[in-house]
Design a protein around this motif. Structure first.
Motif, short mmCIF file in Angstrom:
data_model
loop_
_atom_site.label_atom_id
_atom_site.label_comp_id
_atom_site.label_asym_id
_atom_site.label_seq_id
_atom_site.Cartn_x
_atom_site.Cartn_y
_atom_site.Cartn_z
N PRO A 190 152.28 -35.32 -11.89
CA PRO A 190 153.51 -34.98 -12.68
C PRO A 190 153.06 -34.18 -14.03
N PHE A 191 152.08 -35.05 -14.92
CA PHE A 191 151.82 -34.38 -15.95
C PHE A 191 150.34 -34.09 -16.52
N ALA A 192 150.16 -33.04 -17.02
CA ALA A 192 149.03 -32.71 -17.84
C ALA A 192 149.22 -33.30 -19.40
N MET A 193 148.35 -34.02 -19.90
CA MET A 193 148.64 -34.44 -21.30
C MET A 193 147.47 -33.59 -22.07
N CYS A 194 147.68 -33.63 -23.52
CA CYS A 194 147.05 -32.80 -24.30
C CYS A 194 146.55 -33.65 -25.32
N GLY A 195 146.16 -35.11 -24.96
CA GLY A 195 146.12 -36.22 -25.76
C GLY A 195 144.90 -36.18 -26.73
N SER A 196 143.76 -35.36 -26.74
CA SER A 196 142.56 -35.15 -27.56
C SER A 196 143.20 -34.40 -28.80
N ASP A 197 144.41 -33.82 -28.85
CA ASP A 197 145.02 -33.38 -30.03
C ASP A 197 145.91 -34.14 -30.61
N GLY A 198 145.69 -35.14 -31.48
CA GLY A 198 146.78 -35.96 -31.87
C GLY A 198 148.19 -35.28 -32.09
N TRP A 199 148.32 -34.10 -32.51
CA TRP A 199 149.62 -33.51 -33.03
C TRP A 199 150.53 -33.52 -31.78
N THR A 200 149.87 -33.19 -30.63
CA THR A 200 150.82 -33.13 -29.56
C THR A 200 151.51 -34.64 -29.30
N LEU A 201 150.89 -35.64 -29.46
CA LEU A 201 151.54 -36.88 -29.42
C LEU A 201 152.56 -37.31 -30.25
N THR A 202 152.20 -36.69 -31.53
CA THR A 202 153.40 -36.93 -32.57
C THR A 202 154.71 -36.14 -32.13
N ASP A 203 154.54 -35.04 -31.30
CA ASP A 203 155.59 -34.29 -30.99
C ASP A 203 156.32 -34.81 -29.80
N TRP A 204 155.57 -35.60 -28.80
CA TRP A 204 156.18 -36.39 -28.04
C TRP A 204 156.99 -37.56 -28.79
N PHE A 205 156.57 -38.32 -29.59
CA PHE A 205 157.20 -39.26 -30.27
C PHE A 205 158.50 -38.74 -31.01
N GLU A 206 158.27 -37.39 -31.60
CA GLU A 206 159.42 -37.28 -32.30
C GLU A 206 160.76 -36.74 -31.48
N ASN A 207 160.33 -36.39 -30.20
CA ASN A 207 161.43 -35.83 -29.28
C ASN A 207 162.26 -37.22 -28.95
N VAL A 208 161.58 -38.23 -28.56
CA VAL A 208 162.02 -39.34 -27.87
C VAL A 208 162.61 -40.09 -29.17
N TYR A 209 162.13 -39.95 -30.16
CA TYR A 209 162.90 -40.93 -31.33
C TYR A 209 164.34 -40.09 -31.89
N LEU A 210 163.98 -38.87 -32.02
CA LEU A 210 165.43 -38.12 -32.42
C LEU A 210 166.39 -38.37 -31.48
N SER A 211 166.24 -38.21 -30.35
CA SER A 211 167.21 -38.31 -29.18
C SER A 211 167.86 -39.64 -29.09
N GLN A 212 166.78 -40.69 -29.28
CA GLN A 212 167.03 -42.08 -28.90
C GLN A 212 167.67 -42.69 -30.13
N ALA A 213 167.07 -42.66 -31.19
CA ALA A 213 167.58 -43.17 -32.56
C ALA A 213 168.67 -42.32 -33.24
N GLY A 214 168.45 -40.89 -33.13
CA GLY A 214 169.55 -40.14 -33.81
C GLY A 214 169.08 -39.70 -34.91
N PRO A 215 169.59 -38.46 -35.66
CA PRO A 215 169.06 -37.72 -36.88
C PRO A 215 169.10 -38.79 -37.88
N GLU A 216 170.05 -39.27 -38.30
CA GLU A 216 170.09 -40.33 -39.27
C GLU A 216 169.18 -41.23 -39.43
#
Length: 440
Positions: A190-216
């Motif tokens: 399913p996935f190719a990951m880009c994990g040796s560049d840590g910034w890509t993992l912060t992007d994963w987190f931000e998308n999940v967090y924004l949608s799940q927890a909400g903008p506020e």
């Protein structure tokens, strides 16, 4: 960033700029100096086609204002470029900063000039409240959000999806529970990951967090009104682990996920075809094309699926600031904040404007039109990359802070609570205080 097919709209924009240049050249041959104003130095990270397109926009400003503009490439490290120039008193008149956090640092050091009333009028007329606030530090407006990168996309190979009999999902549950297993059963990782560049993992987190927890909640985490040990952070990490903890879902398993960087992860999907999907922003298009794919045909993208009630829209981008008292610098910022400037740039391709009054039809291809429409529809619920707004030692430094801690979590996703505690410790150190955890 990708270099889109530019089409007839770009041709008309280029013709307008070429005609203006010819007129200015003819004026110069007649002994008249077309540049009777100030000389400005503008610094940005863009090279190649991105630089050429921006310089065409600057040519329109020169034509209208009579000011002469010289462009300087900052290189990949904008702070390293600006540091010596600030010390020597030779700062560029206008600089494009890649992070709001960096803008705040320069503002607090007294290295930026506040936006003039003329610029503020343009910003107020053309940008939603969120983008205006993003350019503000301690109640003073310093920046104009100029160029955006859409970071809420998952890229895929249509052939792989067809082989598995699946369609792009609307929800994260469908992605994890339906699409990914079906791909694996069909023999597609399913996935190719880009994990040796840590910034890509912060992007994963931000998308999940924004949608799940909400903008506020997203804003509260940014402002340290809640701690990184908050339940909402732990839940987001648990959600990421639904993919990150399953080695069969990632090309090369955990070792491959952590050991592969960007853009090699894109090549894993569109070059070697070792995986079906890769998460990252609109700039994946350029790397997909380099791997031999045709964007829109065998390289397509769907929006990051909704984890909560709404799908996330996370943007990165560049903020224009004035670094000298030169009045013409404020004139340039005012021009760049207009729909005229945004439209001229949009017509050339390879650009996404946060300006709300740049018509989506200005973009030369359906893919970018769709991205622009999603930004407009999100309105004030769109959010800028969280890590880029944090102190750089926590949010944007290789080998430390969020980058390193999320890499640790990718290696071993078994203890989200412990990772949340590490994030909180790093955040507290970067902000120079202790834990701000509340009792919620």
């Amino acid at each position: 960033m990708r270099n889109h097919q530019r089409g007839l709209a770009r041709g008309r924009a280029a013709l307008a700029v070429t005609s203006a240049a010819a007129l200015l050249g003819a004026t110069a041959c007649n002994g008249e100096d077309p540049f009777d104003g100030s000389e400005l130095l503008v610094a940005a990270v863009w090279t190649g086609a991105e630089q050429e397109n921006f310089e065409e926009v600057l040519a329109l400003f020169e034509e209208e204002s009579g000011h002469r503009v010289t462009y300087d490439d900052t290189g990949e490290d904008t702070a390293a470029y600006l540091g010596p120039r600030l010390e020597a008193g030779e700062a560029p008149d206008v600089a494009m900063l890649p992070q709001p956090g960096l803008m705040a640092e320069y503002a607090e050091q007294g290295d930026l000039e506040p936006l003039s009333e003329t610029v503020l009028d343009e910003v107020d007329a053309n940008y939603v409240d969120y983008w205006q606030e993003l350019g503000t530090v301690d109640g003073h407006a310093y920046g104009v959000m100029l160029k955006a990168a859409h970071k809420s996309l998952i890229w895929y190979r249509p052939e792989a999806f067809e082989n598995a009999g699946v369609e792009p999902p609307d929800t994260y549950d469908e992605l994890v529970g339906g699409v990914a297993p079906a791909l694996a059963e069909a023999g597609e990782t399913p996935f190719a990951m880009c994990g040796s560049d840590g910034w890509t993992l912060t992007d994963w987190f931000e998308n999940v967090y924004l949608s799940q927890a909400g903008p506020e909640r997203y804003d509260q985490l940014l402002e340290r009104e809640i701690a990184w040990t908050d339940d909402s952070v732990v839940t987001a990490l648990e959600t990421l682990a639904e993919i990150w903890a399953d080695e069969s879902l990632m090309h090369g398993g955990t070792d491959g996920a952590v050991g592969t960087g960007f853009p090699d992860c894109v090549t894993d999907v569109y070059g070697t075809e070792d995986a079906a999907m890769v998460y990252e922003g609109d700039f994946v298009a350029a790397s997909a094309e380099e791997a031999g794919a045709v964007v829109g045909e065998d390289a397509r993208a769907f929006t990051f699926p909704a984890v909560g009630d709404e799908a996330p829209v996370v943007l990165g981008g560049d903020i224009a600031v004035a670094m000298t008292e030169e009045e013409a610098a404020q004139e340039l910022l005012a021009f760049l904040a207009t729909p005229e400037a945004g439209t001229a740039w949009a017509q050339q391709g390879g650009f996404l404007s946060p300006n709300d009054n740049v018509d989506v039809e200005a973009y030369p291809d359906e893919f970018t039109q769709g991205l622009a429409e999603s930004v407009h529809q999100a309105g004030d619920d769109v959010r800028y990359d969280l890590s880029d707004q944090l102190p750089s030692g926590f949010g944007a430094t290789e080998g430390s802070g969020m980058w390193a801690t999320l890499q640790d979590f990718l290696r071993d996703p078994g203890d989200p609570e412990a990772i949340a505690e590490e994030l909180e410790e790093d955040a507290a150190a970067a902000h120079g205080n202790g834990s701000d955890e509340d009792d919620d």
